[in-house]
Design an enzyme around this catalytic site. Structure first.
Site, short mmCIF file in Angstrom:
data_model
loop_
_atom_site.label_atom_id
_atom_site.label_comp_id
_atom_site.label_asym_id
_atom_site.label_seq_id
_atom_site.Cartn_x
_atom_site.Cartn_y
_atom_site.Cartn_z
N GLU A 49 45.93 38.47 36.02
CA GLU A 49 45.70 37.05 35.89
C GLU A 49 45.92 36.63 34.44
O GLU A 49 45.08 36.90 33.58
CB GLU A 49 44.28 36.68 36.35
CG GLU A 49 44.14 35.21 36.64
CD GLU A 49 42.68 34.79 36.81
OE1 GLU A 49 42.44 33.58 36.94
OE2 GLU A 49 41.79 35.65 36.76
N ASP A 66 33.12 51.10 41.33
CA ASP A 66 33.36 50.66 42.70
C ASP A 66 33.58 49.15 42.65
O ASP A 66 32.64 48.36 42.55
CB ASP A 66 32.14 51.01 43.57
CG ASP A 66 32.42 50.76 45.04
OD1 ASP A 66 33.39 50.06 45.37
OD2 ASP A 66 31.65 51.27 45.87
N HIS A 103 46.10 27.88 30.21
CA HIS A 103 46.78 28.59 31.28
C HIS A 103 48.28 28.31 31.28
O HIS A 103 49.06 29.14 31.72
CB HIS A 103 46.13 28.26 32.63
CG HIS A 103 44.87 29.04 32.82
ND1 HIS A 103 43.72 28.77 32.11
CD2 HIS A 103 44.59 30.11 33.60
CE1 HIS A 103 42.79 29.64 32.46
NE2 HIS A 103 43.28 30.45 33.36
#
Lengths: 412, 412, 412, 412
Positions: free
Chosen positions: B104, B307, B398
């Site tokens: 991302e 995990d 972004h």
């Protein structure tokens, strides 16, 4: 009374990070192979760590641009496959083998067990109900009266908002706006269709443009582009109403004999697991109900280049089991906010593209198909877990397949 | 009225998967390099996919045993580093560079911006409050009266339960049992200290042993090892009370001038973001409150062999911002269920171990230190996101760093 | 841009309400019959309303002191009885007729139907598991480090806290304190046993004393007496863990033939209602699961002088239905936060005392008995509603008994 | 192992309650004065209770028909008034005195204090945003594919559904249907405008008719009229999206000097209370955020003949406080599911009608006005409670006004 450290003097303008050992800065942000190596060697010196496997990176470093900053290489995670999984969707039809990346022993075997059983039972029917993503900016006013007028008038401006929003994107389409008053603020949910992309960046940009238009038009004095209502990357009740990603429902009838053969339980045992674990979910004040969507979603998302943090929202959903009149089991999963993509984000990077292609889902036009396969795969994982709880074999299975255990003979 | 496919005949015993194109089975479950290759080639033939990058696997295949089944290679994900991050914990002290695996764009830069600012502000204070993990089996009775008697008497059997549970593990220690009546069932939460392991497999096994003892002792007729109450891998209200993993609190005072220099906002702006996004969280019926713990946790968990599906529970927590009397900002994160490990699971595999070693956290004795670093890192990510929302620069950031955008000059 | 009214000038000290038509003030706050009449007449003049029935007040006005301010008379609400209800509790044993005050047609009949069926089925077994009430003040610190030290050290001060708290009350007993860190604050839940009183005023006062001691002892700089965690008069996940009032569980086995005779449904029909309405509760993100505890609780609380607003918390709970191996139904309700009293509050006023005496529950020593009867009564209401949904007769029943409908012949 | 009582033999048909001491049955269900007396005397004999005040019932017993079954008289609860409250709504405009029935000492004073302050501050602005009620039946299918087709096709049938639904009611109007798939079931929310009635009975009947049409038309095989999604009489996240009753927002700017005069706190103190109690609400996993809507709602609902159990849903909402640029406080309440009525239910009975007339809200056309007054009143209660917490005077106030305390001089 404090043991906080003494505060340093505030930085002067233009020397913000003066004196701090920043990660090295490079021209063009440093995606050339040599720059990545240089950065990795720098960090190794700073920390004393050896990073030979991080260096064994098969992704061309220049391709990482836009997906990560300060790259030093790649991590590797074991990849397994589970299947076959017979899917009867509107987009996905046939047998699939699902790539899963994980380090949790027994997970792939567990999902595979469920998938094989579902296939043997005749396959999984899947449907995509809604397909949209949402951003919810918040508009602030000076009084309740002004906020009310804005919210009440908003529907009249839909076409203008759509024009503004869609001027920023080739693929996103604004389908609905929904205002929710909250004191002297109004949170407006902008719902978009995003084609094959997860689309958050796309729709945040589009929403910002529309929101700015509301301000420049004098309809609202100010806004923040996020209110949190749309629940990107978190669990919430809002997600259950659909709107974030795809709403996917997958179901299958499992004959009692098939269930017995694969899980050593009866349909009534599975229903009893549903009942008993529902009590636990209720007592926990959980959102939705499922055994472990997060496990399957995470493994598939890592394998297939999805935004893995979306598991936080995508794992909200409801698993259901019912006895049929003829004594079989009907099992289903409902996923109201499955955020998956086959283009954009990490979907095009090295192993991600290979994993998507393994499902016939790489590239444009395949997001609904991918969503259907994911839904069907999760149903397999749910049944396998329910079977393990119902038969009392959960611990045994993890003893057999878990880390550092003597190898036994697996089976489906 | 149905368009379900016709059901196949149920399988006969002993030929459960007859006719299905199962993933190839191998002696010893097939972890030898040649077997992994053979399996990969089989799946490539079945699906028509090319898998050269999956094959470029740096993890010795035999080391995958216990971490995955049906292995066909490895996936690779870009790895970046964010820092420096100055931490004042009880276990972690000094400067750290945090490894983050993600696809991302802008995520690593965003966390780095927050970390550098916190470091410039004097660092992050972190504390681990509780450190335990929990399993909650459900015991079923024939009537409310019997369930009540069981729940009321349970405290008398604690020492016996402890002896039973601890007989199955060298590291786990039973510290508390808590019965919760639910109709004619009783859900009992078994709380364990699990040292440096995440420990779920360990404590499920221990709990099963203790539960079996309750049955063989005639105190309960039957049980299921999971009720769902303990909220493994899901978000719930139960998690906020602590008990699943480590309860970690990280806080820092950020001088107004530092905040301005790095984020171009005032402390009041950040408090306003807290207020406005709280309204959205309330409207969404979210659990807890934070901007994007899931992003940071996922990137660190993938890098460090955790995990990853535990993000579903670990991302539940509360971010807080307050003005101080002298006009600065006090920022904190509270993580009631941070499930992290430095031994077991995927922590020892190839790049995971390297990433943990980059933090000085590889191996025994380092789980609390690792937890403190994670808490401090998340605080950086929260501040950076709040700053971006408050300054209106979220979309811009972004655009600059996201996928396929023209490269701009980044900076902290 | 505002249409808020122009603000008046702020009031000068000592003339706060100058010019406002305040409700008349009287010596000793005006509880004498003449003062109540005078106030009523004043309000009638102000509003033009006639209040003859409000005036027809059977409660001696002086007895209202401590229960209400600005009294102008009383409201009247119809009172019915539902029963017989056979209860097998540890405190309540035998047949009861439950007083219910309501204006919702069909409600009493519905509860009665369930009670009679339960009685015919052999009665309801009830148990009180926990019996405590809780207040959760919040202590604020300057940093996470200080908050952590406070929370970690708190257990050492329990005896001192208990002495302080209990110095303010004859009946309350501090049984436990539970700190929960939240950033640089710590919320501490003080759990009390409150005997036969609901006890909120009692334990808030006791908690305030203990909290003040923590401040004067230098252990905490400041506090607010409420944080909201203890969920007085609201629904929350916290309540499910018990602690606010009594945890009551009531259950009964209902033979299939009895169910058929009274409800015209099978046990499987009831289980199907549980399943289908569970889906709705999950989709709604409701807290707990039940059909309509709020209806029965409200009617009983109004009749019996309880703090009716406590229905908001007391209505959180879980109804459960299961088939028994021999084809009957096992039904139960679990009420984790039933706040009831037989002394204090409104329990001693006129009709309240009569209604409590109708259950043999007036005065000291009867709160657990009352709690058991309430639990059993709610089970009747749940079964009746489930039966109506399962048989498709809900609308019909409301047509028969609802407001302004032609009278039909009712029946149990 | 059981101590359940021995089960009686199941009843034979036609003698269901044989032998049980049922509450006496009368011709026409027994609403004549003599029948009510006879029933009361019977219950008094059965229980040994004296019921003279229950007998002192000012409601003509025949008027109770449709509001209660098995009537034995009436309960009385003290009634006070709080005000003046200056309201600037679209329907309610001017000064109001709010009737509140309660036995909780200090409650009326507390609300009055807030109302007087708000009036002095210039009054409360109130708006009603949405005005609808909802029922959500669940339709069950044999497979996911059939459920999907039903949900996808439903919009095409809206006009037919509307015609069916509206054929059963003069006042209800179907405005929207919203299907939500859940496995192989589909929950459909039917949204109605219900004019001045709370309208649940009306819209359940209308929904049942529409649902039956879907079945007789072959579009769905079966349904249950309730799924629980619509959250009648319970708290849930669903309610925050509006739809159950009226969405009411009330706000006011409170000058710092007014706040200081009435509450002895600053605007910053109130904001600090909001912050600190928000932490508690988050930790509790509460739905929405408010101090004590349930208190005010319950007292007004009892006084005004509302369905008091609706407090369970109506008390879900969000209170908000913000500093204004000029140092004042902006306070608001948002009530997404305020279910109030001025016709039907208990609104026409004796004291209820008098209390509604005291607000100028008795009868048709006044429900929105009543809703606005309730919203404004709750804002007063919120501010008063926040002030008491912020100033540390909560316990003191309850000492002064609570049960059996020495009378002090109250004052606003």
């Amino acid at each position: 009374m404090s043991d906080e450290p003494t505060r340093p003097a505030p930085p002067k303008k233009g020397e913000a990070a003066a004196g701090l050992p920043l990660v090295p800065r490079f021209t063009d942000q440093g995606y050339a192979a040599g720059q990545v190596r240089e950065r990795r060697e720098w960090i190794a010196r700073q920390t004393g760590a050896d990073l030979p496997l991080v260096a064994a990176c098969a992704i061309p470093t220049e391709e990482m641009r836009g997906n990560i900053e300060n790259p030093i290489g790649a991590v590797q995670m074991p990849l397994g496959v589970a299947g076959p999984l017979l899917v009867h969707g509107e987009h996905a039809q046939g047998m699939f083998y699902v790539p899963m990346a994980t380090t949790e022993g027994a997970l792939v075997r567990s999902y595979e067990r469920g998938m094989v059983m579902l296939t043997r039972a005749g396959g999984v029917t899947v449907r995509v109900f809604a397909d949209q993503n949402v951003v919810s900016p918040i508009f602030s006013f000076d009084s309740v009266a002004e906020a009310h007028r804005f919210a009440a008038d908003l529907p009249r401006h839909f076409e203008a908002l759509r024009a503004q929003a869609e001027s920023t994107t080739r693929h996103g389409r604004l389908v609905r706006v929904d205002p929710r008053p909250s004191g002297r603020a109004v949170i407006v949910s902008f719902y978009f269709h995003t084609a094959d992309a997860q689309g958050m960046n796309m729709i945040v940009k589009a929403t910002e443009r529309a929101a700015e238009w509301l301000v420049t038009s004098g309809l609202a004095p100010r806004f923040k582009v996020f209110s949190g209502l749309s629940s990107e990357k978190r669990a919430s009740g809002f997600l259950l109403a659909g709107g974030k990603g795809k709403t996917v429902v997958a179901g299958a009838r499992v004959p009692a004999a098939v269930l017995q053969a694969y899980m050593r339980v009866t349909p009534a045992d599975i229903v009893s697991v549903w009942h008993d674990t529902m009590l636990g979910h209720l007592q926990a004040n959980a959102i939705g109900f499922n055994a472990h969507y997060a496990n399957g979603l995470t493994a598939i998302f890592i394998a297939c280049g999805q935004d893995v943090a979306n598991v936080a929202n995508a794992a909200v959903g409801i698993t259901d089991y019912e006895l049929t009149p003829d004594g079989d089991l009907y099992a289903s999963v409902t996923l109201p906010s499955l955020t998956v993509a086959t283009v954009g984000g990490g979907t095009g990077l090295g192993t991600s593209r290979e994993c998507l292609s393994l499902l016939g889902c790489a590239g444009s036009g395949h997001a609904p198909k991918f969503a259907e396969i994911v839904g069907a795969a999760l149903l397999g994982g749910e049944l396998s877990m329910a079977g393990a709880i119902g038969s009392g074999e959960f611990v045994n299975a993890h003893e057999t397949y878990g880390r550092n255990r003597p190898a036994g003979e697996g089976g489906t």
